[in-house]
Design an enzyme around this catalytic site. Structure first.
Site, PDB file in Angstrom:
ATOM      1  N   ASP A   9       4.854  -4.199  30.046  1.00  0.00           N
ATOM      2  CA  ASP A   9       5.121  -5.189  29.150  1.00  0.00           C
ATOM      3  C   ASP A   9       6.518  -5.264  29.199  1.00  0.00           C
ATOM      4  O   ASP A   9       7.398  -4.507  29.570  1.00  0.00           O
ATOM      5  CB  ASP A   9       4.569  -5.064  27.913  1.00  0.00           C
ATOM      6  CG  ASP A   9       4.804  -3.418  27.397  1.00  0.00           C
ATOM      7  OD1 ASP A   9       5.565  -2.660  27.792  1.00  0.00           O
ATOM      8  OD2 ASP A   9       4.039  -3.113  26.452  1.00  0.00           O
ATOM      9  N   ASN A  56      -2.603  -1.387  16.008  1.00  0.00           N
ATOM     10  CA  ASN A  56      -3.520  -2.218  15.730  1.00  0.00           C
ATOM     11  C   ASN A  56      -4.296  -2.484  17.021  1.00  0.00           C
ATOM     12  O   ASN A  56      -5.195  -3.543  16.957  1.00  0.00           O
ATOM     13  CB  ASN A  56      -2.634  -3.697  15.414  1.00  0.00           C
ATOM     14  CG  ASN A  56      -1.832  -4.211  16.801  1.00  0.00           C
ATOM     15  OD1 ASN A  56      -1.730  -3.491  17.662  1.00  0.00           O
ATOM     16  ND2 ASN A  56      -1.251  -5.299  16.603  1.00  0.00           N
ATOM     17  N   HIS A  73      -3.590  -2.710  20.089  1.00  0.00           N
ATOM     18  CA  HIS A  73      -2.981  -3.488  21.226  1.00  0.00           C
ATOM     19  C   HIS A  73      -2.927  -2.680  22.339  1.00  0.00           C
ATOM     20  O   HIS A  73      -2.733  -1.302  21.961  1.00  0.00           O
ATOM     21  CB  HIS A  73      -1.665  -4.322  21.087  1.00  0.00           C
ATOM     22  CG  HIS A  73      -0.530  -3.398  20.892  1.00  0.00           C
ATOM     23  ND1 HIS A  73       0.211  -3.527  20.214  1.00  0.00           N
ATOM     24  CD2 HIS A  73      -0.076  -2.206  21.270  1.00  0.00           C
ATOM     25  CE1 HIS A  73       1.582  -2.839  20.134  1.00  0.00           C
ATOM     26  NE2 HIS A  73       1.229  -1.675  21.074  1.00  0.00           N
ATOM     27  N   GLU A 112      -1.866  -8.466  21.917  1.00  0.00           N
ATOM     28  CA  GLU A 112      -2.354  -8.300  20.510  1.00  0.00           C
ATOM     29  C   GLU A 112      -3.505  -9.041  20.020  1.00  0.00           C
ATOM     30  O   GLU A 112      -4.125  -9.927  20.578  1.00  0.00           O
ATOM     31  CB  GLU A 112      -0.838  -9.242  19.739  1.00  0.00           C
ATOM     32  CG  GLU A 112       0.343  -8.454  20.051  1.00  0.00           C
ATOM     33  CD  GLU A 112       0.747  -7.324  19.358  1.00  0.00           C
ATOM     34  OE1 GLU A 112       0.205  -6.516  19.139  1.00  0.00           O
ATOM     35  OE2 GLU A 112       1.849  -7.354  18.624  1.00  0.00           O
TER      36      GLU A 112
HETATM   37  P1  PGA Z   1       3.583   4.818  21.306  1.00  0.00           P
HETATM   38  O1  PGA Z   1       3.220   3.175  21.355  1.00  0.00           O
HETATM   39  O2  PGA Z   1       3.087   5.639  22.507  1.00  0.00           O
HETATM   40  O3  PGA Z   1       5.224   5.153  20.865  1.00  0.00           O
HETATM   41  O4  PGA Z   1       2.774   5.401  19.990  1.00  0.00           O
HETATM   42  C1  PGA Z   1       1.951   2.920  21.822  1.00  0.00           C
HETATM   43  C2  PGA Z   1       1.778   1.364  21.639  1.00  0.00           C
HETATM   44  O5  PGA Z   1       2.110   0.761  20.550  1.00  0.00           O
HETATM   45  O6  PGA Z   1       1.448   0.744  22.572  1.00  0.00           O
END
Ligand code: PGA
Length: 240
Positions: free
Chosen positions: A67, A136, A138, A143
């Site tokens: 991303d 959430n 994602h 999303e």
């Molecule tokens: P994190 O992020 O590894 O920093 O918890 C995961 C994400 O939001 O995809």
């Protein structure tokens, strides 16, 4: 879906590195999708250490970006490409030319997304997709609500994602509101998926991911239908 629970984050990182190293050993030019975010960083540090010791060769790897923020150029400290390059590509010694990148500029974005999906297809799909879990549900920036067949595309970030990304960059005001993500369709078609989840704050969303209803409102719940998924969690995230 296979669930592996480790005692702590360090053990999670070692186990994740072992899984990634096995894929690289079996296929030196494996197509690997590499997430940024906090959770996989321990895995990447362990892989970099193995490479420094001459135990791992990633020089032929094909790396795919998961991303990117729209409007954030590579030289900006918030560039997700930059984060991936610093934490994975450079420490593992993979040439940057072997990275399939996502666009950051709004100019020609749609065409760049189609080129990305074409590159994934030409590679025969991802041999391994390493993913973190959003608060959430994602995956990348797919999303909610999200279609299981959604292609690589630009998307507006939800409040939950802006808030969780704020910890990376020093506040919500520094988080861009638009991003590009590898499509849910491309993720779902990976030959193997490694979902890494750490910390008590991920407990509820992890439970929904693994055993909740399969719904566009929790994009990660689609993983229940994907072919070869390893969920690697620490005990804080999966107390059982
Ligand atoms: P994190 O992020 O590894 O920093 O918890 C995961 C994400 O939001 O995809």
């Amino acid at each position: 879906m296979k669930l592996i629970v480790t005692d702590d984050y360090e053990a999670l990182s070692l186990a994740g590195a072992e899984i990634m190293a096995e894929v690289m050993a079996a296929k030196s030019d494996a197509a690997v999708l590499v997430a940024t975010g906090d959770t996989p960083m321990g895995i990447y540090r362990e892989l970099a250490a193995r490479r420094a010791q001459g135990r791992l060769d990633a020089s032929r790897l094909r790396i795919f970006q998961l991303d990117e923020y729209v409007g954030v150029p590579p030289q900006d400290e918030r560039s997700l490409y930059g984060w991936m390059a610093r934490s994975f590509v450079h420490p593992l010694g993979t040439p940057e030319a072997s990275v399939v990148r996502l666009p950051w500029s709004a100019n020609g974005l749609e065409a760049s997304c189609r080129a990305y999906d074409q590159a994934v297809q030409s590679a025969g799909g991802f041999d391994l997709a390493v993913l973190g879990l959003g608060p959430n549900g994602h995956l990348g920036f797919n999303e909610p609500p999200c279609d299981a067949h959604a292609p690589t595309r630009a998307i507006d970030l939800t409040e939950a994602s802006i808030e969780s990304n704020a910890s990376y960059w020093g506040g919500t005001h520094r988080v861009p509101h638009r991003a590009v993500t590898a499509g849910m369709a491309q993720l779902m078609a990976a030959h193997e998926i490694l979902l890494v989840v750490s910390g008590a704050h991920k407990r509820d969303i992890l439970r929904l991911t693994v055993s909740g209803p399969i719904t566009p409102d929790v994009p990660s719940s689609f993983l229940q239908q994907a072919a070869n998924v390893i969920v690697l969690a620490d005990r804080a995230a999966w107390p059982s």
